[in-house]
Design a protein around this motif. Structure first.
Motif, mmCIF file in Angstrom:
data_model
loop_
_atom_site.group_PDB
_atom_site.id
_atom_site.type_symbol
_atom_site.label_atom_id
_atom_site.label_comp_id
_atom_site.label_asym_id
_atom_site.label_seq_id
_atom_site.Cartn_x
_atom_site.Cartn_y
_atom_site.Cartn_z
ATOM 1 N N TYR A 129 -7.821 5.200 -3.477
ATOM 2 C CA TYR A 129 -7.392 3.832 -3.816
ATOM 3 C C TYR A 129 -6.040 3.924 -4.517
ATOM 4 N N TYR A 130 -5.078 3.180 -3.978
ATOM 5 C CA TYR A 130 -3.703 3.211 -4.482
ATOM 6 C C TYR A 130 -3.472 1.988 -5.374
ATOM 7 N N ILE A 131 -3.200 2.222 -6.666
ATOM 8 C CA ILE A 131 -2.892 1.136 -7.601
ATOM 9 C C ILE A 131 -1.409 1.224 -7.922
ATOM 10 N N THR A 132 -0.667 0.149 -7.641
ATOM 11 C CA THR A 132 0.774 0.181 -7.862
ATOM 12 C C THR A 132 1.191 -0.811 -8.941
ATOM 13 N N ASP A 133 2.158 -0.415 -9.721
ATOM 14 C CA ASP A 133 2.781 -1.265 -10.732
ATOM 15 C C ASP A 133 3.596 -2.330 -10.007
ATOM 16 N N LEU A 134 3.315 -3.609 -10.287
ATOM 17 C CA LEU A 134 4.057 -4.699 -9.636
ATOM 18 C C LEU A 134 4.927 -5.461 -10.626
ATOM 19 N N SER A 135 5.262 -4.802 -11.764
ATOM 20 C CA SER A 135 6.244 -5.403 -12.656
ATOM 21 C C SER A 135 7.619 -5.298 -12.011
ATOM 22 N N ARG A 136 8.537 -6.119 -12.461
ATOM 23 C CA ARG A 136 9.833 -6.225 -11.782
ATOM 24 C C ARG A 136 10.609 -4.906 -11.802
ATOM 25 N N SER A 137 10.417 -4.109 -12.866
ATOM 26 C CA SER A 137 11.147 -2.851 -12.977
ATOM 27 C C SER A 137 10.747 -1.854 -11.902
ATOM 28 N N PHE A 138 9.607 -2.079 -11.248
ATOM 29 C CA PHE A 138 9.118 -1.150 -10.221
ATOM 30 C C PHE A 138 9.495 -1.603 -8.818
ATOM 31 N N SER A 139 10.341 -2.634 -8.707
ATOM 32 C CA SER A 139 10.640 -3.224 -7.406
ATOM 33 C C SER A 139 11.314 -2.237 -6.454
ATOM 34 N N THR A 140 12.224 -1.402 -6.971
ATOM 35 C CA THR A 140 12.904 -0.421 -6.109
ATOM 36 C C THR A 140 11.918 0.557 -5.506
ATOM 37 N N ASP A 141 10.980 1.036 -6.334
ATOM 38 C CA ASP A 141 9.978 1.981 -5.830
ATOM 39 C C ASP A 141 9.053 1.313 -4.829
ATOM 40 N N LEU A 142 8.774 0.020 -5.024
ATOM 41 C CA LEU A 142 7.885 -0.697 -4.114
ATOM 42 C C LEU A 142 8.463 -0.753 -2.701
ATOM 43 N N VAL A 143 9.784 -0.898 -2.615
ATOM 44 C CA VAL A 143 10.432 -0.910 -1.296
ATOM 45 C C VAL A 143 10.141 0.377 -0.553
ATOM 46 N N ASN A 144 10.175 1.490 -1.248
ATOM 47 C CA ASN A 144 9.917 2.781 -0.606
ATOM 48 C C ASN A 144 8.447 2.957 -0.261
ATOM 49 N N VAL A 145 7.563 2.377 -1.074
ATOM 50 C CA VAL A 145 6.138 2.436 -0.751
ATOM 51 C C VAL A 145 5.886 1.720 0.567
ATOM 52 N N ARG A 146 6.522 0.567 0.763
ATOM 53 C CA ARG A 146 6.378 -0.158 2.029
ATOM 54 C C ARG A 146 6.901 0.696 3.191
ATOM 55 N N ARG A 147 8.037 1.321 2.965
ATOM 56 C CA ARG A 147 8.673 2.096 4.045
ATOM 57 C C ARG A 147 7.847 3.321 4.435
ATOM 58 N N LEU A 148 7.141 3.897 3.457
ATOM 59 C CA LEU A 148 6.446 5.167 3.706
ATOM 60 C C LEU A 148 4.957 5.001 3.965
ATOM 61 N N ALA A 149 4.467 3.775 4.025
ATOM 62 C CA ALA A 149 3.030 3.545 4.170
ATOM 63 C C ALA A 149 2.460 4.197 5.414
ATOM 64 N N ALA A 150 3.114 3.997 6.540
ATOM 65 C CA ALA A 150 2.594 4.544 7.800
ATOM 66 C C ALA A 150 2.590 6.069 7.776
ATOM 67 N N THR A 151 3.663 6.661 7.237
ATOM 68 C CA THR A 151 3.737 8.126 7.163
ATOM 69 C C THR A 151 2.657 8.672 6.240
ATOM 70 N N LEU A 152 2.393 7.966 5.134
ATOM 71 C CA LEU A 152 1.352 8.392 4.200
ATOM 72 C C LEU A 152 -0.006 8.465 4.881
ATOM 73 N N ILE A 153 -0.329 7.440 5.665
ATOM 74 C CA ILE A 153 -1.613 7.410 6.380
ATOM 75 C C ILE A 153 -1.709 8.585 7.342
ATOM 76 N N ALA A 154 -0.642 8.807 8.082
ATOM 77 C CA ALA A 154 -0.659 9.886 9.084
ATOM 78 C C ALA A 154 -0.860 11.247 8.426
ATOM 79 N N ARG A 155 -0.193 11.482 7.286
ATOM 80 C CA ARG A 155 -0.314 12.777 6.625
ATOM 81 C C ARG A 155 -1.701 12.969 6.024
ATOM 82 N N LEU A 156 -2.283 11.908 5.467
ATOM 83 C CA LEU A 156 -3.623 12.030 4.890
ATOM 84 C C LEU A 156 -4.666 12.340 5.955
ATOM 85 N N LYS A 157 -4.453 11.821 7.155
ATOM 86 C CA LYS A 157 -5.412 12.066 8.239
ATOM 87 C C LYS A 157 -5.380 13.520 8.708
#
Length: 792
Positions: A129-157
C-alpha cells in the motif's frame, strides 16, 4: 504432576548439578511454595517424614522419603504442518513456519526449548500500500510518481506474480494551526503559502484505492491525485498510517501475503500530544474510522495523533513492514534523522531517501522489498513473566547463541531456531497464557500455549479431619494443615494449652538453643519472632531462616526485586543474575563488540562488564576504544582479516568466535559505499582495504577486498624504484641544485642592477665636463694690460 518413587528420583538426580545449595529450598512450609522457589526444589509427601519437607531431591531420598513430588516442565507439539510452497498444498497456501501450535508446561526457573523451522516460499503473494504526502511541498515528487506508476507495477511483478497494490494520500488535521481555515476558492490568485487555486480541499487521510490486482486502476488513481495545502512543517502521516493498518477489511489486506506499507513524504509526522495545539486532547484509540464510501478519515478532529507505541504495536500485530521514503528538500537531513531515531521503536521499519526528482522511487521500493526477503528475523510478544532466548542456525553454519536473525536468506532454504522459554514467576490469575513467535513481515506464526506449575497435584486432594491430624486439620501433601487456633505437627495442641507437646521438636540438629533463639516453642512447634519491620520475616521449622541477612548489591538486598530475593539468609537470584548478592549479570550482551566478539578479544567479561587487559591499547566498555586507532575500523579489523584467512592478532579459535557478517569482494568503490573506508597495513608497500555499514536491524555488515594492494617496483612497470635510498638521494640532489640556481640568480640580479647604476653615474659625469656654458656672475681673477710701446 504426580508423586515420584525413590527409583524415579534417582534418575532425576543425574541431571541436577552436584553441590547444589540446599538453602534455596529451606523455609517453605507448603508444597506449592516449595516447587516454585527454585527449579531444583522437591517436596516429600510421606506422612511420617520427620525432616524438612522442601529440599533438593537427593537430600529427601537420603533421608528416607518414598514419595517425592518433583514436577518438571514439558513440550508437546499440537499442530505441525510440513513446510511447503503454495503450489504443493491443497488450499494453495504456502506453509513457511513449523510447527504451528505447541503446548508448553513451565516450572519457574526451569527452561524448556521449542524448535522452530522457517522456510521462505517462492513467489509468495505481496500486498503493498502506497501512502503519499499530498501537501503542496510534495507536488514536484507527485509528478514523478504519476510518470513512474506503470514502470513500478511492471518491476514489482518481476518479484511476484501475485501482486496487489493500493493507494492513499494524506495532508494534516483540517484545523488551525495545522491547516488554514480559509476556503481554497477564496484565495483569488493570492500567492500565500496556504492558498492554491488548483489544489484540492485539505483533508487528513483518504483511501484512493484499496488493494487490488487490477494495476490499471492504480495507474488511473495516481493520475487523479491532487495536492492540497497545510501550514506547519510536520504532516499527518501517522494518522494516515494508523488508518491503513487498522482498516483491515477496507484496505483489503490478505491473511496469507507479505504486507508492506510505503510512506513517501518530505516532512516529519505529528505524534501523540501535538493535537492539543488545536484543542484535541482525546487519545487515539487505534481503531478504523475511514468512511468506506468517501474513503476519508472521519475522526481527525476528535482524536489526537497516534503514538509510536501504537504504531509499533499495530504493525507487529498485523505483521506489516513499514518503509518511510523521505524526499530531498532543504530540511531533508533534519527530518530524515528524526525518522531514523524512531527506527528502534518500530520493529522491522526502514528509512530511505528519494532522489531530487523522486526518480529512484522504483529502486527504493524494490530494494526495501528485497531487504525484507533477504533478511529473516523472528520476534515474539511474550508476557513479562516469560523470558525468551533465541539460538539461530543459518544455512550450514554452526548455531549462533542469542541470535534471532539470519542474513542473505535464499528462497527455498530452511532455517532453524532453538527458542528457550523460562518462567520468572507465576501469573497472578494462575491461568494459561498464550503468545506467538513469528518472522517479521510474515503473517504466519508459531503459537505457544503455556501452562505453569505453580501448585502441587497433591494439594488438590486434601483429606479433611484425618486421624493423623487429630480431627483438627487437613492432611495435605503428607503434612497437617491445622484449623485456626490449633498447633503442633499433628494439630494436637490448641491455644489454651500451650504446655502440651514435646519441646524437643523445637531444637535443630546439634543445637542446644530452642528455635535458634529467634522464636518460642508452642506445643512442639517453633513460633518465630515478629520483627519491628513487617517486611522482615523470620521463618523455618527452627526459625533458622530470614529474608534480611543476605548480601547487598548497590545497597539493596540481593540487588533488589529485579535481581533476586533473600531466602533463608541466601540470595535466590533471578535467571539473568548470579553471585552471592545477585550483583553479576549472566548476559554478556554488554561485553559484545559489533563484530560479536567478547571484549574485542582484549579483555574478559566479568559480571556483564568488560575488564580490559592492562597492557592493551584497547580500552572502554567493550575494549574497543583505541586512542591510536581510527574510528570503528579497529573493531572489525581482525574479524575482517579472518574472513580472508590473512594472519592477524586473532587465533583460529578467536576467529571462530566472530559473529559479524563479513563478505569478501573483489573491489570496494569508495563512491558507492556509505561506510568508513578502512585500511590495514599488510606489509612493505601493501594494504588491505575493508569497510562496514549498518543494516536496518542494527547489525553490521563488513566488506573486505580479497586481495591486498601493493605498490609495484620499477621493473614491474611502476614509477617508483624498489630501492628507496636512491630515491631519497635523488630528491636531496634536486633540492641542492635548485638552491644553487636560486643563489646564482640572485647574484646575477644584483650584478645587473649595480652595472646599470654605474653606467648612469658615468654618463652624468661626462655631461658635466663637456658643457660650454659660463656663469654670468663669474669675474675672472686675471687682468691683461697691453704695453703701448709694443703696440705694433
Amino acid at each position: 504432576m504426580g508423586a515420584f518413587t525413590a527409583t524415579h528420583v534417582f534418575v532425576i538426580l543425574l541431571c541436577i548439578p552436584a553441590g547444589l545449595s540446599q538453602a534455596a529450598c529451606s523455609g517453605y512450609e507448603y508444597c506449592g511454595d516449595c516447587i516454585i522457589a527454585d527449579p531444583n526444589c522437591a517436596w516429600c509427601s510421606d506422612v511420617d517424614y520427620g525432616e524438612a519437607r522442601c529440599d533438593v531431591p537427593d537430600s529427601l531420598t537420603n533421608n528416607g522419603c518414598q514419595n517425592v513430588t518433583f514436577p518438571q516442565g514439558q513440550v508437546q507439539t499440537i499442530q505441525n504442518d510440513s513446510l511447503s510452497d503454495a503450489a504443493d498444498t491443497s488450499n494453495n497456501r504456502a506453509v513457511q513456519v513449523s510447527p504451528q501450535l505447541v503446548n508448553v508446561t513451565l516450572k519457574v526457573g526451569e527452561p524448556q526449548t521449542v524448535k522452530m523451522n522457517v522456510r521462505l516460499a517462492e513467489d509468495y503473494p505481496l500486498d503493498i500500500y502506497y501512502i503519499t504526502d499530498l501537501s503542496r511541498s510534495f507536488s514536484t515528487d507527485l509528478v514523478n510518481v504519476r510518470r513512474l506508476a506503470a514502470t513500478l507495477i511492471a518491476r514489482l511483478k518481476t518479484e511476484t506474480s501475485d501482486l496487489r497494490i493500493g493507494l492513499g494520500g494524506f495532508v494534516d488535521k483540517t484545523t488551525l494551526p495545522f491547516v488554514s481555515a480559509r476556503n481554497i476558492t477564496e484565495c483569488f490568485g493570492k500567492n500565500d503559502d496556504e492558498c492554491c487555486e488548483e489544489c484540492a480541499d485539505p483533508f487528513t487521510f483518504k483511501n484512493h484505492l484499496s488493494l487490488t490486482s487490477d494495476t490499471d486502476q492504480f495507474e488511473n488513481a495516481v493520475e487523479t491525485l491532487k495536492t492540497s495545502t497545510s501550514l506547519d512543517s510536520p504532516e499527518g502521516g501517522f494518522d494516515a498510517l494508523l488508518q491503513v493498518i487498522s482498516c483491515q477489511k477496507l484496505i483489503g489486506w490478505r491473511e496469507h501475503a507479505r504486507r508492506m506499507i510505503f510512506l513517501a513524504t518530505d516532512a516529519t509526522s505529528h505524534l501523540a500530544g501535538d493535537g492539543k495545539l488545536a484543542g484535541i486532547s482525546r487519545p487515539n484509540d487505534g481503531l478504523c474510522y475511514t468512511d468506506p464510501v468517501s474513503g476519508e478519515y472521519t475522526k481527525s478532529l476528535e482524536m489526537d495523533y497516534p503514538s509510536l507505541g501504537q504504531i509499533n504495536s499495530l504493525l507487529q500485530e498485523n505483521n506489516i513492514i513499514l518503509v518511510i521514503a523521505g524526499a530531498v528538500n532543504n530540511d531533508a537531513a533534519k527530518f530524515l534523522s528524526i525518522y531514523r531515531d524512531m527506527l528502534p521503536f518500530i520493529r522491522g521499519a526502514s528509512v530511505g531517501i528519494l532522489g531530487a526528482d523522486s526518480g529512484n522511487i522504483i529502486n527504493l521500493i524494490l530494494l526495501s522489498y528485497q531487504r525484507v526477503t533477504e533478511t529473516l528475523e523472528v520476534d515474539d510478544n511474550a508476557p513479562d513473566n516469560i523470558e525468551v532466548a533465541y539460538t539461530s542456525k543459518c544455512f550450514d553454519e554452526e548455531t549462533i547463541p542469542d541470535s534471532s536473525l539470519c542474513d542473505y536468506v535464499r528462497l527455498g532454504e530452511e532455517f532453524n531456531f532453538d527458542i528457550e522459554l523460562t518462567a520468572t514467576s507465576c501469573p497472578s490469575n494462575g491461568e494459561k497464557q498464550t503468545f506467538s513467535i513469528s518472522p517479521i513481515g510474515l503473517n504466519e506464526r508459531l503459537t505457544l500455549q503455556v501452562d505453569f506449575m505453580c501448585n502441587c497435584e497433591c494439594e488438590e486432594y486434601a483429606i479433611r479431619d484425618n486421624s493423623t491430624c487429630y480431627g483438627n486439620g487437613d492432611l495435605v501433601c503428607g503434612q497437617c494443615e491445622c484449623d485456626e487456633g490449633q498447633y503442633g505437627v499433628n494439630c494436637e495442641c490448641d491455644g489454651d494449652n500451650d504446655s502440651f507437646g514435646d519441646e524437643s521438636e523445637c531444637f535443630a540438629s546439634n543445637s542446644t538453643i530452642k528455635c535458634n533463639g529467634r522464636g518460642y516453642c508452642v506445643c512442639g512447634k517453633c513460633v518465630c519472632n515478629k520483627q519491628m519491620d513487617p517486611t522482615q520475616v523470620i521463618s523455618g521449622k527452627y526459625c533458622e531462616c530470614d529474608n534480611f541477612s543476605c548480601g547487598k548489591d548497590r545497597g539493596q538486598l540481593c540487588g533488589g526485586e529485579d535481581q533476586g530475593t533473600c531466602v533463608c539468609g541466601e540470595c535466590r537470584c533471578k535467571p539473568s543474575y548470579e553471585g552471592s548478592a545477585c550483583g553479576c549479570l549472566k548476559s554478556t550482551d554488554a561485553c559484545e563488540t559489533p563484530s560479536g566478539l567478547l571484549c574485542n578479544g582484549f579483555g574478559n567479561c566479568v559480571c556483564g562488564s568488560c575488564v580490559c587487559n592492562a597492557d592493551s591499547p584497547f580500552q572502554g566498555p567493550t575494549c574497543s576504544d583505541c586512542a591510536t586507532c581510527n574510528g570503528m575500523c579497529s573493531s572489525f579489523q581482525e574479524c575482517a582479516l579472518c574472513a580472508i584467512t590473512y594472519p592477524g592478532s586473532y587465533s583460529d579459535e578467536m576467529c571462530h568466535m566472530c559473529q559479524v557478517s563479513v563478505k569478501v569482494v573483489d573491489y570496494i568503490n569508495e563512491t558507492e559505499t556509505n561506510g568508513e573506508i578502512c585500511q590495514y597495513i599488510a606489509g612493505d608497500n601493501c594494504t588491505i582495504t575493508y569497510t562496514y555499514e549498518t543494516a536496518d536491524n542494527g547489525t553490521y555488515l563488513v566488506y573486505i577486498e580479497k586481495e591486498e594492494e601493493c605498490l609495484k617496483t620499477k621493473s614491474e612497470g611502476n614509477f617508483f624504484t624498489a630501492n628507496w635510498r636512491w630515491f631519497l638521494i635523488g630528491i636531496i640532489a634536486v633540492i641542492i641544485v635548485i638552491g644553487l640556481l636560486l643563489i646564482a640568480l640572485i647574484k646575477l640580479t644584483i650584478y645587473v642592477q649595480e652595472r646599470v647604476e654605474f653606467n648612469r653615474f658615468m654618463t652624468e659625469l661626462r655631461e658635466s665636463r663637456t658643457s660650454g656654458n659660463t656663469n654670468p656672475l663669474f669675474i675672472s681673477p686675471t687682468t691683461s694690460i697691453q704695453n703701448p710701446r709694443f703696440g705694433m
